[in-house]
Enzyme design. Structure first.
Site, PDB file in Angstrom:
ATOM      1  N   LYS A  11       0.854  -1.207   0.000  1.00  0.00           N
ATOM      2  CA  LYS A  11       0.000   0.000   0.000  1.00  0.00           C
ATOM      3  C   LYS A  11       0.883   1.248   0.000  1.00  0.00           C
ATOM      4  CE  LYS A  11       0.902   1.607   4.206  1.00  0.00           C
ATOM      5  NZ  LYS A  11       1.600   2.777   4.539  1.00  0.00           N
ATOM      6  N   ASP A 141      -2.424  -1.356  10.172  1.00  0.00           N
ATOM      7  CA  ASP A 141      -2.606  -1.380   8.712  1.00  0.00           C
ATOM      8  C   ASP A 141      -3.213  -2.688   8.208  1.00  0.00           C
ATOM      9  OD1 ASP A 141      -1.533   1.128   8.348  1.00  0.00           O
ATOM     10  OD2 ASP A 141       0.452   0.419   7.740  1.00  0.00           O
TER      11      ASP A 141
HETATM   12  O1  C5P Z   1      -0.036  -0.678  14.568  1.00  0.00           O
HETATM   13  P1  C5P Z   1       1.392  -0.835  14.191  1.00  0.00           P
HETATM   14  O2  C5P Z   1       2.061  -1.964  14.958  1.00  0.00           O
HETATM   15  O3  C5P Z   1       1.623  -0.958  12.733  1.00  0.00           O
HETATM   16  O4  C5P Z   1       2.111   0.494  14.647  1.00  0.00           O
HETATM   17  C1  C5P Z   1       3.502   0.599  14.758  1.00  0.00           C
HETATM   18  C2  C5P Z   1       3.846   1.771  15.649  1.00  0.00           C
HETATM   19  O5  C5P Z   1       3.497   2.992  15.007  1.00  0.00           O
HETATM   20  C3  C5P Z   1       3.108   1.794  16.964  1.00  0.00           C
HETATM   21  O6  C5P Z   1       3.792   1.047  17.937  1.00  0.00           O
HETATM   22  C4  C5P Z   1       3.112   3.276  17.300  1.00  0.00           C
HETATM   23  O7  C5P Z   1       4.359   3.644  17.843  1.00  0.00           O
HETATM   24  C5  C5P Z   1       2.985   3.924  15.933  1.00  0.00           C
HETATM   25  N1  C5P Z   1       1.591   4.243  15.580  1.00  0.00           N
HETATM   26  C6  C5P Z   1       0.932   5.288  16.199  1.00  0.00           C
HETATM   27  N2  C5P Z   1      -0.360   5.565  15.873  1.00  0.00           N
HETATM   28  C7  C5P Z   1      -1.001   4.844  14.930  1.00  0.00           C
HETATM   29  C8  C5P Z   1      -0.351   3.779  14.274  1.00  0.00           C
HETATM   30  C9  C5P Z   1       0.939   3.511  14.623  1.00  0.00           C
HETATM   31  O8  C5P Z   1       1.503   5.970  17.054  1.00  0.00           O
HETATM   32  N3  C5P Z   1      -2.266   5.145  14.632  1.00  0.00           N
END
Ligand code: C5P
Length: 314
Positions: A11, A141
């Site tokens: 993406k 995601d």
């Molecule tokens: O959800 P995911 O594991 O992909 O997110 C990775 C990191 O990105 C999270 O640990 C956080 O630090 C940051 N993040 C965030 N807010 C979001 C998505 C991700 O702060 N909405």
């Protein structure tokens, strides 16, 4: 069937706005996400032993329980107790095409395809919504990666409003092999620099969401106006990632100078993409970019917009 092979689309973010802090420690986001034809091949296969195994020939991809593909299988095994004892374990093979640590949701797509593949292999009969809810437990995601196409993503990124896709858009992508961005670092740094301007309450979040829904990018997509989509590309994370990664900042400047409809960093980077309106234009620009930056460390790809996230390979 003992084996399913799926294609997991990468993406790009056409729009990424950081709205504020959430009580769960994540950021409240408004994004426009788009699947592209650059895809990993993910095979799930039943094996005789009661184990989850991940195989991947890419040196930077872990094959242990930190891999989202492993975690997706473990989550399903947890939610359907006894399924592995009954049907056997699973071997997951990841054939990577999507660059790793690149802001293209490659790892999330792998996790999403394991959810979809094991639903088939284990005949679980889960709906797309159920698969997306499980995916949201693993990463922000993953729900988008399950359905793919074009969508507004809000909340942590897991709440999706599908949009009609735009036909005939293509993309040139580039990333230095040696440059990586940690997503937690990018968000943390953004909070440290811009946290003072964060919206703080649910009413403020909702106001921004409705402004974006009726705003320029979503209107451009609705009108299939490729030029306007290119003009309204926007990613808040560029503000912290590009200053910390001058090679990637220079890459963006060079790519923008080659023309196209617009140039942006995807997600937390460091992949940079340029939108163009034909595959031929994408290939020409990719060649020009390799001439402008003749660095063997620079990876360059071309892809088309697609309307699917996970596809079963026929
Ligand atoms: O959800 P995911 O594991 O992909 O997110 C990775 C990191 O990105 C999270 O640990 C956080 O630090 C940051 N993040 C965030 N807010 C979001 C998505 C991700 O702060 N909405």
């Amino acid at each position: 069937m003992r084996l399913y092979t799926l294609l997991a689309a990468a993406k790009i973010n056409l729009y990424l706005e950081i709205v504020g802090d959430r009580p769960d420690g994540f950021h409240e986001l408004i994004m426009v996400m788009q699947s592209i034809s650059l895809a990993d091949r993910v095979t799930v296969r039943s094996i005789g032993v009661d184990e989850i195994r991940v195989r991947c020939d890419h040196p930077l991809v872990p094959t242990d329980d930190t891999n989202l593909a492993y975690r997706a299988a473990a989550l399903l095994a947890d939610r359907f107790p006894g399924i592995i004892a009954k049907l056997g374990g699973v071997e997951i093979t990841l054939e990577k095409q999507i660059p790793v640590g690149a802001g293209l949701a490659g790892g999330s797509g792998n996790g999403a395809s394991v959810l979809v593949g094991l639903d088939l292999l284990w005949q679980l009969g889960l709906t797309q919504e159920e698969l997306q809810n499980l995916g949201a437990e693993l990463g922000s995601d993953i729900p988008f990666c399950v359905s793919g196409g074009t969508a507004i993503a809000t909340g942590r990124g897991e709440l999706l409003d599908p949009l009609h896709g735009v036909d005939g858009l293509h993309v040139v992508l580039a990333k230095y092999g040696s440059e990586f961005v940690s997503t937690p670092w990018a968000y943390r740094t953004y909070r440290a620099e811009f946290g003072d301007s964060y919206l703080v309450d649910a009413a403020g979040f909702e106001q921004r969401r409705s402004q974006v829904r009726s705003g320029a990018m979503v209107a451009a997509i609705g009108h299939q106006d490729k030029g306007a989509i290119g003009q309204h590309l926007s990613n808040d994370l560029e503000k912290v990632v590009l200053p910390a990664h001058p090679k990637t900042a220079h890459l963006k400047t060079v790519m923008a100078s080659l023309g196209g409809l617009g140039t942006l960093m995807s997600g937390s980077g460091p992949t940079v993409f340029t939108l163009v309106d034909s595959q031929e234009a994408a290939e020409t620009m990719a060649q020009q970019l390799k001439v402008e930056i003749p660095d063997p460390d620079l990876g360059v790809w071309t892809a088309a917009f697609t309307s699917t996230g996970i596809q079963l390979e026929t």
